[in-house]
Design an enzyme around this catalytic site. Structure first.
Site, PDB file in Angstrom:
ATOM      1  N   LYS A  80       0.871  -1.267  -0.011  1.00 24.13           N
ATOM      2  CA  LYS A  80       0.123  -0.091  -0.076  1.00 24.13           C
ATOM      3  C   LYS A  80       0.770   1.139   0.025  1.00 24.13           C
ATOM      4  O   LYS A  80       0.325   2.320  -0.425  1.00 24.13           O
ATOM      5  CB  LYS A  80      -0.955  -0.029   1.357  1.00 24.13           C
ATOM      6  N   GLY A  86       9.921  -1.802  -0.169  1.00 19.87           N
ATOM      7  CA  GLY A  86      11.121  -1.653   0.725  1.00 19.87           C
ATOM      8  C   GLY A  86      10.509  -1.562   2.132  1.00 19.87           C
ATOM      9  O   GLY A  86      11.254  -1.658   3.088  1.00 19.87           O
ATOM     10  N   LYS A 126      20.631   4.931   9.572  1.00 21.64           N
ATOM     11  CA  LYS A 126      21.995   4.687   9.634  1.00 21.64           C
ATOM     12  C   LYS A 126      22.689   5.671   8.769  1.00 21.64           C
ATOM     13  O   LYS A 126      23.877   6.179   9.173  1.00 21.64           O
ATOM     14  CB  LYS A 126      22.531   3.156   9.048  1.00 21.64           C
ATOM     15  N   GLY A 135      15.637   2.021  24.658  1.00 19.21           N
ATOM     16  CA  GLY A 135      15.888   0.667  23.692  1.00 19.21           C
ATOM     17  C   GLY A 135      16.578   1.069  22.450  1.00 19.21           C
ATOM     18  O   GLY A 135      17.537   1.985  22.270  1.00 19.21           O
ATOM     19  N   VAL A 136      16.628   0.335  21.409  1.00 16.90           N
ATOM     20  CA  VAL A 136      17.338   0.471  20.092  1.00 16.90           C
ATOM     21  C   VAL A 136      17.120   1.810  19.411  1.00 16.90           C
ATOM     22  O   VAL A 136      18.091   2.480  19.395  1.00 16.90           O
ATOM     23  CB  VAL A 136      17.201  -0.925  19.271  1.00 16.90           C
ATOM     24  N   GLU A 146      14.335   5.993  30.767  1.00 17.01           N
ATOM     25  CA  GLU A 146      13.927   4.716  30.434  1.00 17.01           C
ATOM     26  C   GLU A 146      13.600   4.096  31.806  1.00 17.01           C
ATOM     27  O   GLU A 146      14.008   4.379  32.754  1.00 17.01           O
ATOM     28  CB  GLU A 146      15.236   3.870  30.053  1.00 17.01           C
ATOM     29  N   HIS A 158      46.314  -8.113  11.591  1.00 17.98           N
ATOM     30  CA  HIS A 158      46.724  -7.070  12.353  1.00 17.98           C
ATOM     31  C   HIS A 158      47.144  -6.033  11.440  1.00 17.98           C
ATOM     32  O   HIS A 158      47.709  -6.037  10.686  1.00 17.98           O
ATOM     33  CB  HIS A 158      48.076  -7.464  13.317  1.00 17.98           C
TER      34      HIS A 158
HETATM   35  P1  NAI Z   1      12.723  -1.285  22.303  1.00 19.62           P
HETATM   36  O1  NAI Z   1      11.708  -2.423  22.642  1.00 19.62           O
HETATM   37  O2  NAI Z   1      13.946  -1.711  21.976  1.00 19.62           O
HETATM   38  O3  NAI Z   1      12.706  -0.330  23.391  1.00 19.62           O
HETATM   39  C1  NAI Z   1      11.605   0.551  24.031  1.00 19.62           C
HETATM   40  C2  NAI Z   1      12.283   0.985  25.568  1.00 19.62           C
HETATM   41  O4  NAI Z   1      11.185   1.955  25.786  1.00 19.62           O
HETATM   42  C3  NAI Z   1      12.271  -0.151  26.301  1.00 19.62           C
HETATM   43  O5  NAI Z   1      13.507  -0.277  26.887  1.00 19.62           O
HETATM   44  C4  NAI Z   1      11.300   0.059  27.485  1.00 19.62           C
HETATM   45  O6  NAI Z   1      11.546  -0.286  28.696  1.00 19.62           O
HETATM   46  C5  NAI Z   1      11.004   1.438  27.304  1.00 19.62           C
HETATM   47  N1  NAI Z   1       9.645   2.241  27.734  1.00 19.62           N
HETATM   48  C6  NAI Z   1       8.414   1.579  27.638  1.00 19.62           C
HETATM   49  N2  NAI Z   1       7.648   2.059  28.079  1.00 19.62           N
HETATM   50  C7  NAI Z   1       8.321   3.241  28.993  1.00 19.62           C
HETATM   51  C8  NAI Z   1       7.764   4.314  29.863  1.00 19.62           C
HETATM   52  N3  NAI Z   1       6.364   4.472  30.083  1.00 19.62           N
HETATM   53  N4  NAI Z   1       8.667   5.129  30.411  1.00 19.62           N
HETATM   54  C9  NAI Z   1       9.921   4.944  29.901  1.00 19.62           C
HETATM   55  N5  NAI Z   1      10.515   4.164  29.247  1.00 19.62           N
HETATM   56  C10 NAI Z   1       9.458   3.287  28.664  1.00 19.62           C
HETATM   57  O7  NAI Z   1      11.647  -0.445  21.122  1.00 19.62           O
HETATM   58  P2  NAI Z   1      12.526   0.573  20.244  1.00 19.62           P
HETATM   59  O8  NAI Z   1      13.706   1.076  20.652  1.00 19.62           O
HETATM   60  O9  NAI Z   1      11.076   1.536  20.078  1.00 19.62           O
HETATM   61  O10 NAI Z   1      12.686  -0.275  18.707  1.00 19.62           O
HETATM   62  C11 NAI Z   1      11.437  -0.858  18.381  1.00 19.62           C
HETATM   63  C12 NAI Z   1      12.314  -2.253  17.448  1.00 19.62           C
HETATM   64  O11 NAI Z   1      12.695  -1.691  16.213  1.00 19.62           O
HETATM   65  C13 NAI Z   1      13.079  -2.963  18.240  1.00 19.62           C
HETATM   66  O12 NAI Z   1      12.505  -4.398  18.288  1.00 19.62           O
HETATM   67  C14 NAI Z   1      14.140  -3.037  17.616  1.00 19.62           C
HETATM   68  O13 NAI Z   1      15.013  -4.387  17.536  1.00 19.62           O
HETATM   69  C15 NAI Z   1      13.918  -2.300  16.224  1.00 19.62           C
HETATM   70  N6  NAI Z   1      14.916  -1.751  15.731  1.00 19.62           N
HETATM   71  C16 NAI Z   1      16.213  -2.174  15.444  1.00 19.62           C
HETATM   72  C17 NAI Z   1      17.301  -1.354  15.120  1.00 19.62           C
HETATM   73  C18 NAI Z   1      18.622  -2.142  14.709  1.00 19.62           C
HETATM   74  O14 NAI Z   1      18.693  -3.409  14.543  1.00 19.62           O
HETATM   75  N7  NAI Z   1      19.534  -1.414  14.811  1.00 19.62           N
HETATM   76  C19 NAI Z   1      17.135   0.064  14.982  1.00 19.62           C
HETATM   77  C20 NAI Z   1      15.951   0.385  15.270  1.00 19.62           C
HETATM   78  C21 NAI Z   1      15.033  -0.269  15.531  1.00 19.62           C
END
Ligand code: NAI
Length: 459
Positions: free
Chosen positions: A39, A43, A55, A180-181, A201, A436
C-alpha cells in the site's frame, strides 16, 4: 470485482517490506508465480523510515564528531554546524538509489506488483481495490509501526522516529522516551549534531535486552558524551505549547525540551486486515506461528515484525526466504532465533549474537566468560574508542554468546555469528589467525584468552 485470471498464482504476499519482498524474490527465483501487494512504498519500514535512513543519519553524526574532535588527532578542524536540509538530501539520496534498485529487481523477477491496500479475504485470497487475487498460499508480511503510550498523542513536538527522520533543523534540547534500540540510536545522532539530550528509560538500564555488561559500558560512554541518562524513570505525562514540550515523570520531576521522541517499541500492523475473520489467531495483535512460520490456517504463512520475536530486517529477509522455499517444497531448516545477530548503531556501537551471560547460566548452568578490553587492541586505540568483547562459553564447551561494544564493533558481528552458530570452541577460534592491526583481532584475542593462552591480555 474482477476475479483475476490469477487462480494460477502460487503465492500472494501481503506487504512489500523486508520480509515480503524477500519472499517474493526468492519465490520468483524458484519458478513460482507471485503477486506482491504493497500500500505504501516497496521496501517498507527498513528502507524508507527505518534501518537505511537512520544509519545514514548516524553516519552524518560520525562525520560531525570527526570534525569536532579533529584536534585529538592533530588535525585542526572545527564543526561549523549541521545543515539538516543537506543531511536529509544525502540520506534521501541513499534511500532513493536503493529504492530504484529494488524496484528494478522486482520488475526483472516478473513479480506481479500490486499497489494498494490488501485485505485477506479467506484463506487463499487477497482483495486489493477491485481485484481479488487467489493463490495456493498467502504470506502475511504487514510489518510494524511505532507505538505510543496511553494518553501520549503523537503530533507537533511529540514525535516518533518517522517524524524525527524528517526534521529540518537541529533541536536545542531533546527528550528521548525509551532507552531501547531506537532511543539510543536517535540520542546518539542528536548528541553528535549538538542537541542536549536526555534519555528516559523505565527499566534499570539502556538496551535492556542486551548482556548487562554492554548496557553498563554504553551508559558510561553516553555520560562521557554528555548525554543525560535517566534509567528507572517512568513517564507520567507530557504537554506542549508553541515553544516547548514538558515531560513529567512518575517521580514528579519535569523535563523541558524542544522535542520529545517517543521510542517505546513497535506494534504489529494486523488490525482490520481480515486476519481473524480468515481464522488466523492473533496474540496481542501479533501473528503466532510454528517454527515453519505457519499460522495454523492451511496455506497461510506469516513473516517479519508481525511474528513475535526480534523485530529486525534481516530476520524478516530470512523468514521470507524460508517461506518461499517451504512453499516450493525445499524443506528448509527452521531459523534459530538465538543465532540472529543484533547490532545497535549508536556511538559506541553495540553488537551481539547468541545468549547473554545470564541467559547462558539459565540454559547451561556452568559457563565461563571473558571480557577482552579494547584498550589492548591497536586499531581501537588508533580510533580512540573504548569498549570490549565479551565471550560466553559453556564450561569446557562451545561459545554460546558474543557481546561487543565500541566504535565500529558492529562490523565484527559476522565472525561472532559464525562462531556461535557453528558452535565453535574457543580453542578452534584461537587457532585462526586474525589480521593485524584490525578491530577484528579483539575477537581473536578474547578467544585466545578463553582458550587459556592470552596474548595481549591476562587470563
Ligand atoms: P525497544 O523495545 O527496543 O525499546 C523500548 C524501550 O522503551 C524499552 O527499553 C522500554 O523499557 C522503554 N519504555 C516503555 N515504556 C516506557 C515508559 N512508560 N517510560 C519509560 N520508558 C519506557 O523498542 P524501540 O527502541 O522502539 O525499537 C522498536 C524495534 O525496532 C525494536 O524491536 C528494535 O529491535 C527495532 N530496531 C532495530 C534497530 C537495529 O537493529 N539497529 C534499529 C531501530 C529499531
Amino acid at each position: 470485482m474482477s476475479a483475476d485470471a490469477a487462480d494460477d498464482l502460487d503465492v500472494v504476499i501481503l506487504g512489500g517490506g523486508s520480509g515480503g519482498y524477500a519472499c517474493a524474490l526468492r519465490a520468483a527465483e524458484l519458478g513460482l508465480k507471485v503477486a506482491l501487494v504493497e500500500k505504501g512504498r516497496l521496501g517498507g519500514t527498513c528502507l524508507h523510515v527505518g534501518c537505511i535512513p537512520t544509519k545514514a543519519l548516524l553516519h552524518a553524526a560520525e562525520v560531525a564528531d570527526v570534525a569536532r574532535h579533529g584536534e585529538q588527532f592533530g588535525v585542526r578542524s572545527t564543526l561549523e554546524g549541521v545543515d539538516m536540509p543537506r543531511v536529509n538530501a544525502y540520506k534521501d539520496g541513499v534511500v532513493a538509489r536503493l529504492y530504484k534498485g529494488l524496484q528494478g529487481l522486482v520488475k526483472a523477477a516478473k513479480i506481479d506488483y500490486v499497489e494498494g491496500e490488501g485485505r485477506l479475504d479467506g484463506p487463499g485470497a487477497v482483495v486489493v481495490g477491485d481485484r481479488r487475487l487467489t493463490a495456493r498460499n498467502v504470506v502475511l508480511a504487514t510489518g510494524s509501526q511505532p507505538r505510543s503510550l496511553p494518553g501520549l498523542d503523537i503530533g507537533g513536538r511529540i514525535m516518533t522516529s518517522e517524524q524525527a527522520l524528517a526534521i529540518d533543523h537541529v533541536p536545542d534540547r531533546v527528550v528521548v522516551l525509551g532507552g531501547g534500540v531506537i532511543g539510543v540510536e536517535f540520542a546518539s545522532v542528536f548528541a553528535s549534531f549538538g542537541s542536549a539530550v536526555t534519555v528516559v528509560e523505565a527499566l534499570p538500564r539502556l538496551v535492556a535486552a542486551e548482556d548487562e555488561a554492554l548496557s553498563k559500558q554504553l551508559e558510561r560512554a553516553f555520560r562521557k558524551r554528555k548525554i543525560t541518562v535517566r534509567t528507572g524513570a517512568r513517564f507520567a505525562s507530557a504537554t506542549q505549547d508553541a515553544d516547548t514540550v514538558t515531560v513529567t515523570l512518575e517521580s514528579g520531576d519535569t523535563l523541558e525540551a524542544e522535542l520529545l521522541l517517543v521510542a517505546v517499541g513497535r506494534g504489529p500492523v494486523t488490525a482490520g486486515l481480515g486476519y481473524e475473520e480468515a481464522g488466523v489467531p492473533l496474540d496481542r495483535g501479533f501473528v503466532p506461528t510454528d517454527e515453519r512460520l505457519r499460522t495454523g490456517v492451511p496455506g497461510v504463512y506469516a513473516v517479519g515484525d508481525i511474528v513475535p520475536g526480534l523485530q529486525l530486517a534481516h530476520r524478516g529477509f530470512a523468514q521470507g526466504i524460508f517461506v518461499a522455499e517451504q512453499i516450493a517444497g525445499l524443506e528448509p531448516t527452521p531459523i534459530d532465533e538465538t543465532g540472529i545477530p543484533r547490532v545497535t548503531y549508536c556511538d559506541p556501537e553495540v553488537a551481539s549474537v547468541g545468549l547473554t551471560e545470564a541467559q547462558a547460566r539459565e540454559v547451561h548452568g556452568d559457563v565461563q566468560t571473558y571480557e577482552y578490553n579494547l584498550g589492548g587492541n591497536g586499531k581501537s586505540q588508533i580510533l580512540g574508542t573504548q569498549g570490549f568483547v565479551k565471550v560466553v562459553r559453556v564450561a569446557d564447551g562451545p561459545v554460546v554468546g558474543v557481546h561487543m561494544v565500541g566504535a565500529r564493533m558492529g562490523e565484527q558481528i559476522g565472525e561472532g555469528q559464525l562462531i556461535v552458530n557453528w558452535e565453535a570452541f574457543p580453542e578452534d577460534v584461537a587457532a585462526l589467525v586474525h589480521a593485524h592491526p584490525t578491530q577484528n583481532e579483539s575477537l581473536g584475542e578474547a578467544h585466545l584468552a578463553l582458550a587459556g593462552k592470552p596474548l595481549h591480555a591476562h587470563a
